[in-house]
Write a protein that holds these residues in place. Structure first.
Motif, mmCIF file in Angstrom:
data_model
loop_
_atom_site.group_PDB
_atom_site.id
_atom_site.type_symbol
_atom_site.label_atom_id
_atom_site.label_comp_id
_atom_site.label_asym_id
_atom_site.label_seq_id
_atom_site.Cartn_x
_atom_site.Cartn_y
_atom_site.Cartn_z
ATOM 1 N N LEU A 62 0.839 -1.197 0.000
ATOM 2 C CA LEU A 62 0.000 0.000 0.000
ATOM 3 C C LEU A 62 0.878 1.253 0.000
ATOM 4 O O LEU A 62 2.054 1.214 0.345
ATOM 5 C CB LEU A 62 -0.913 0.020 1.221
ATOM 6 C CG LEU A 62 -1.755 -1.229 1.486
ATOM 7 C CD1 LEU A 62 -2.690 -0.991 2.665
ATOM 8 C CD2 LEU A 62 -2.547 -1.642 0.246
ATOM 9 N N ARG A 63 0.289 2.381 -0.387
ATOM 10 C CA ARG A 63 1.006 3.654 -0.348
ATOM 11 C C ARG A 63 1.480 3.949 1.080
ATOM 12 O O ARG A 63 0.813 3.609 2.056
ATOM 13 C CB ARG A 63 0.096 4.795 -0.808
ATOM 14 C CG ARG A 63 -0.283 4.794 -2.263
ATOM 15 C CD ARG A 63 -1.252 5.932 -2.571
ATOM 16 N NE ARG A 63 -2.503 5.807 -1.826
ATOM 17 C CZ ARG A 63 -2.832 6.553 -0.775
ATOM 18 N NH1 ARG A 63 -2.009 7.498 -0.335
ATOM 19 N NH2 ARG A 63 -3.999 6.391 -0.168
ATOM 20 N N THR A 64 2.630 4.588 1.185
ATOM 21 C CA THR A 64 3.150 4.997 2.480
ATOM 22 C C THR A 64 2.295 6.138 3.028
ATOM 23 O O THR A 64 2.058 7.126 2.337
ATOM 24 C CB THR A 64 4.612 5.465 2.359
ATOM 25 O OG1 THR A 64 5.372 4.434 1.719
ATOM 26 C CG2 THR A 64 5.197 5.767 3.725
ATOM 27 N N LYS A 65 1.830 5.984 4.242
ATOM 28 C CA LYS A 65 0.970 7.002 4.864
ATOM 29 C C LYS A 65 1.794 7.888 5.791
ATOM 30 O O LYS A 65 2.891 7.530 6.201
ATOM 31 C CB LYS A 65 -0.160 6.313 5.658
ATOM 32 C CG LYS A 65 -0.961 5.277 4.866
ATOM 33 C CD LYS A 65 -1.537 5.849 3.577
ATOM 34 C CE LYS A 65 -2.472 4.893 2.865
ATOM 35 N NZ LYS A 65 -1.860 3.631 2.452
ATOM 36 N N ILE A 66 1.223 9.063 6.132
ATOM 37 C CA ILE A 66 1.924 9.954 7.064
ATOM 38 C C ILE A 66 1.023 10.301 8.248
ATOM 39 O O ILE A 66 -0.202 10.323 8.131
ATOM 40 C CB ILE A 66 2.433 11.235 6.386
ATOM 41 C CG1 ILE A 66 1.282 12.202 6.085
ATOM 42 C CG2 ILE A 66 3.224 10.929 5.132
ATOM 43 C CD1 ILE A 66 1.729 13.632 5.893
ATOM 44 N N ASN A 67 1.671 10.580 9.364
ATOM 45 C CA ASN A 67 0.978 10.971 10.591
ATOM 46 C C ASN A 67 1.447 12.349 11.038
ATOM 47 O O ASN A 67 2.623 12.693 10.912
ATOM 48 C CB ASN A 67 1.268 9.966 11.712
ATOM 49 C CG ASN A 67 0.740 10.445 13.048
ATOM 50 O OD1 ASN A 67 -0.461 10.493 13.271
ATOM 51 N ND2 ASN A 67 1.656 10.842 13.936
ATOM 52 N N VAL A 68 0.509 13.119 11.603
ATOM 53 C CA VAL A 68 0.783 14.458 12.121
ATOM 54 C C VAL A 68 0.577 14.458 13.629
ATOM 55 O O VAL A 68 -0.493 14.070 14.111
ATOM 56 C CB VAL A 68 -0.148 15.494 11.460
ATOM 57 C CG1 VAL A 68 -0.035 16.847 12.135
ATOM 58 C CG2 VAL A 68 0.154 15.603 9.970
ATOM 59 N N ASP A 306 14.956 19.920 11.046
ATOM 60 C CA ASP A 306 14.793 18.477 11.190
ATOM 61 C C ASP A 306 13.668 17.901 10.330
ATOM 62 O O ASP A 306 13.564 16.678 10.195
ATOM 63 C CB ASP A 306 14.619 18.092 12.656
ATOM 64 C CG ASP A 306 15.961 17.969 13.374
ATOM 65 O OD1 ASP A 306 16.930 17.556 12.716
ATOM 66 O OD2 ASP A 306 16.046 18.283 14.569
ATOM 67 N N HIS A 307 12.818 18.752 9.734
ATOM 68 C CA HIS A 307 11.881 18.237 8.736
ATOM 69 C C HIS A 307 12.654 17.739 7.513
ATOM 70 O O HIS A 307 12.193 16.826 6.825
ATOM 71 C CB HIS A 307 10.862 19.306 8.345
ATOM 72 C CG HIS A 307 11.426 20.556 7.759
ATOM 73 N ND1 HIS A 307 12.448 21.269 8.348
ATOM 74 C CD2 HIS A 307 11.104 21.236 6.622
ATOM 75 C CE1 HIS A 307 12.728 22.333 7.615
ATOM 76 N NE2 HIS A 307 11.938 22.325 6.563
ATOM 77 N N VAL A 328 7.994 15.105 11.005
ATOM 78 C CA VAL A 328 8.840 15.879 11.905
ATOM 79 C C VAL A 328 8.819 17.307 11.386
ATOM 80 O O VAL A 328 8.939 17.541 10.184
ATOM 81 C CB VAL A 328 10.278 15.320 11.940
ATOM 82 C CG1 VAL A 328 11.201 16.228 12.740
ATOM 83 C CG2 VAL A 328 10.284 13.909 12.527
ATOM 84 N N THR A 329 8.646 18.270 12.262
ATOM 85 C CA THR A 329 8.558 19.664 11.842
ATOM 86 C C THR A 329 9.886 20.383 12.082
ATOM 87 O O THR A 329 10.769 19.865 12.776
ATOM 88 C CB THR A 329 7.445 20.409 12.607
ATOM 89 O OG1 THR A 329 7.918 20.721 13.923
ATOM 90 C CG2 THR A 329 6.167 19.586 12.678
ATOM 91 N N GLU A 344 4.950 22.773 7.023
ATOM 92 C CA GLU A 344 6.256 22.386 6.497
ATOM 93 C C GLU A 344 6.548 20.915 6.794
ATOM 94 O O GLU A 344 7.109 20.203 5.956
ATOM 95 C CB GLU A 344 7.348 23.275 7.104
ATOM 96 C CG GLU A 344 7.316 24.714 6.638
ATOM 97 C CD GLU A 344 7.653 24.855 5.165
ATOM 98 O OE1 GLU A 344 8.660 24.275 4.720
ATOM 99 O OE2 GLU A 344 6.892 25.534 4.451
ATOM 100 N N GLY A 345 6.180 20.465 7.990
ATOM 101 C CA GLY A 345 6.401 19.070 8.345
ATOM 102 C C GLY A 345 5.588 18.118 7.490
ATOM 103 O O GLY A 345 6.075 17.058 7.070
ATOM 104 N N ILE A 346 4.329 18.479 7.220
ATOM 105 C CA ILE A 346 3.472 17.633 6.386
ATOM 106 C C ILE A 346 4.033 17.525 4.977
ATOM 107 O O ILE A 346 4.123 16.420 4.406
ATOM 108 C CB ILE A 346 2.030 18.183 6.348
ATOM 109 C CG1 ILE A 346 1.364 18.013 7.719
ATOM 110 C CG2 ILE A 346 1.204 17.485 5.266
ATOM 111 C CD1 ILE A 346 0.024 18.708 7.840
ATOM 112 N N ILE A 347 4.421 18.650 4.388
ATOM 113 C CA ILE A 347 4.954 18.632 3.028
ATOM 114 C C ILE A 347 6.203 17.765 2.954
ATOM 115 O O ILE A 347 6.361 16.931 2.052
ATOM 116 C CB ILE A 347 5.265 20.061 2.544
ATOM 117 C CG1 ILE A 347 3.967 20.861 2.373
ATOM 118 C CG2 ILE A 347 6.031 20.029 1.226
ATOM 119 C CD1 ILE A 347 3.009 20.303 1.344
ATOM 120 N N ALA A 348 7.113 17.945 3.914
ATOM 121 C CA ALA A 348 8.350 17.158 3.915
ATOM 122 C C ALA A 348 8.051 15.660 4.020
ATOM 123 O O ALA A 348 8.646 14.836 3.316
ATOM 124 C CB ALA A 348 9.255 17.595 5.061
#
Length: 442
Positions: A62-68, A306-307, A328-329, A344-348
Motif C-alpha cells: 500500500l502507499r506509504t501514509k503519514i501521521n501528524v 529536522d523536517h 517531523v517539523t 512544512e512538516g506535512i509537506i516534507a
C-alpha cells in the motif's frame, strides 16, 4: 457472519466496507487486501465509534501514509489553535493525526478532534494518565493505566501507542549498556520511572491480555511503542533497541491471536547507512507487521531543519519497506510547532512518502510523469494543479513575473524547454535584444 475486528473478519473470509474503501483507494483487489489483513501485513485502524473516518490501510503493498502530531500542553494550552492545525492537516490529506495532549481538558479536545476528523486518530494513553487520574505518577495503580486506555477506546481513537516493550528485563539491558542520550521516548521514560520507583513490572506488559480485551472490543489498532528508540545516531541499533524489538515481535503474535491489529513503532535517529537494516530487522523480528517510523533523522546537527533530516531518512525507510511515516517539523527538539511548522512538516513527510513509493509501488510515478509532461509543455496552470502543494509554486510564480510568459525569471528566453520545443517544431530561436545585438539559432 459476525466479527469483532477487521482482522477477525479477514480471517473469516469476510470483506468489510472498510476493506472495500481501502481497496478502491489503493487500486488493489479487495480479496488480496483481505488476505494481507488476515496475516497481519496490513491494518486498517478504524475504531467502531469513529463515525467520521475515511478508512485508510497501512502496510505491505500500500502507499506509504503519514501521521501528524499535535495536542495541548501546559506551556501551550489553546484547544482552538490545535483544532485549527488538525483541520489544516486534514485539508492537506494527512492520513493520520496523533493527539499527544498531556494537560488540561484532554478529553474535550480529543472528542472534538475525533468528531471532526476524516483522518485516523491516534493517542498515547500514558501521556494522559497523570492528568486524567489526578495523582502523581508514582501513586498510579497498575490497572488504572488501563482505565485511561478504555476511555480513549470508548471515545473512538483508532490506534493507541502502548509502550509494552520496556519490561523489567529490557530496562535492565538499558541500564547495563550506556547510551549517549538515555531514553528519549516520553512514554518510555515515564514508565521506566514508574517501574523504578515502584519496583514493579511495566503494567502494559504485565496486563497485556487486558489491553487486548479493550482493543478487541472497539477494534483499536495497537501501535507498539519503541520506548528504547535511539535519540541520537550514536545510539542507533544498539542492544536496548534490538532487545525491545524482539519483545515487540512476541507481543505482536499475542495480539494477532486475539485478532487485534498491530503496528510497530521504530526509530528515531538512525545513520543513513543503517536505515535499510533497521526496516529489515523489524520486518523479520515482528513477522511482517506494518512499520511506523519517526523520521528517521539521519543527522543530529540540524535543529530548525529536522523536517529535512527526517525526510531524507523517511524516503529511504519507505523505499526499504517502512509503511507509515510520522512527520517531523522544523520545531522538533525546540518547541511546540505552530501552524506553519505543521505545514512544512506535512509537506516534507509527504515528499518522503511519495519518493519511497516510487521505489516499491507500481504506477506511483504516474503522477511524476504527468508533472514532467506539463513542464515540457510549459503549462504552468497544469503544473500548479499537479503540485503536491499548489500554494507555494503559485506564490513564487506571482512574485517573479518573467518578460516572456512561457518561461521563468531563471532562464527567460534561454529556457531549455522553450528552446527545444521551438526547434523541434521547426521555428527559429532568436536570442538577445536590441542593446546587445540579435542572434539567430536555426
Amino acid at each position: 457472519m459476525n466479527y469483532t475486528t477487521q482482522m477477525d473478519a479477514a480471517k473469516k473470509g469476510i470483506i468489510t466496507k472498510e476493506m472495500e474503501i481501502v481497496a478502491k483507494k489503493e487500486n488493489i483487489e479487495v480479496q488480496r487486501l483481505r488476505d494481507l489483513i488476515a496475516r497481519g501485513r496490513v491494518c486498517i485502524p478504524c475504531n467502531k465509534n469513529h463515525k467520521s473516518i475515511s478508512p485508510e490501510g497501512i502496510g505491505e503493498g500500500l502507499r506509504t501514509k503519514i501521521n501528524v502530531n499535535l495536542g495541548i500542553s501546559k506551556d501551550s494550552y489553546d484547544i482552538d489553535l490545535e483544532l485549527k492545525k488538525a483541520q489544516s492537516a486534514i485539508d492537506m490529506k494527512a492520513e493520520a493525526i496523533m493527539d499527544l495532549s498531556n494537560y488540561g481538558k484532554t478529553m474535550e479536545f480529543r472528542r472534538k478532534l475525533i468528531g471532526m476528523s476524516t483522518a485516523m486518530i491516534g493517542t498515547v494513553p500514558m501521556y494522559d494518565a497523570v492528568g486524567f487520574l489526578e495523582k502523581g505518577l508514582t501513586y498510579i495503580e497498575a490497572k488504572e493505566f488501563l482505565e485511561v486506555l478504555r476511555v480513549h477506546a470508548e471515545d473512538g481513537v483508532d490506534f493507541v501507542t502502548i509502550h509494552a516493550g520496556i519490561n523489567k528485563a529490557n530496562a535492565e539491558i538499558f541500564r547495563r549498556n550506556n547510551r549517549l542520550t538515555n531514553i528519549v521516548s516520553r512514554g518510555g521514560s515515564l514508565l521506566f520511572g514508574w517501574m523504578y520507583m515502584n519496583d514493579r513490572e511495566n503494567p502494559f506488559y504485565e496486563y497485556f491480555d487486558e489491553v487486548l480485551d479493550i482493543c478487541e472490543e472497539y477494534d483499536v489498532t495497537i501501535s507498539l511503542g519503541d520506548s528504547l528508540r535511539p535519540g541520537s545516531t550514536y545510539d542507533a541499533t544498539d542492544a536496548s533497541q534490538i532487545a525491545e524489538l524482539i519483545t515487540l515481535g512476541e507481543l505482536t503474535k499475542r495480539a494477532w491471536e486475539r485478532n487485534v491489529q498491530v503496528m510497530i513503532e521504530g526509530p528515531g535517529h538512525v545513520p543513513i547507512n543503517q536505515i535499510r537494516m533497521n526496516v529489515e530487522l523489524e520486518k523479520r523480528l515482528c513477522h511482517g507487521a506494518p512499520f511506523y517510523v519517526l523520521g528517521p533523522l539521519v543527522t543530529d546537527i540540524a535543529p530548525g531543519y529536522d523536517h529535512i533530516t527526517s525526510a531524507i531518512g523517511g524516503a529511504l525507510a519507505a523505499a526499504s519497506g517502512a509503511d507509515f511515516l510520522c512527520y517531523v517539523t522544523p520545531a522538533e527538539h525546540l518547541k511546540l510547532p505552530d501552524e506553519n511548522d505543521v505545514r512544512e512538516g506535512i509537506i516534507a513527510a509527504k515528499i518522503a512518502a511519495h519518493a519511497g513509493d516510487m521505489a516499491k509501488i507500481e504506477n506511483a510515478s504516474d503522477w511524476d510523469d504527468k508533472m514532467s509532461k506539463a513542464r515540457q509543455e510549459l503549462d504552468w496552470e497544469k503544473m500548479f494543479e499537479l503540485a503536491l502543494d499548489p500554494v507555494k509554486p503559485k506564490k513564487y510564480r506571482e512574485m517573479s513575473t518573467p518578460e516572456i510568459d512561457d518561461s521563468c525569471t531563471m532562464c527567460g528566453e534561454m529556457c531549455a524547454v522553450r528552446t527545444m520545443n521551438k526547434i523541434l517544431e521547426g521555428e527559429d530561436i532568436v536570442l538577445g535584444n536590441d542593446e546587445f545585438g540579435v542572434d539567430s539559432l536555426k
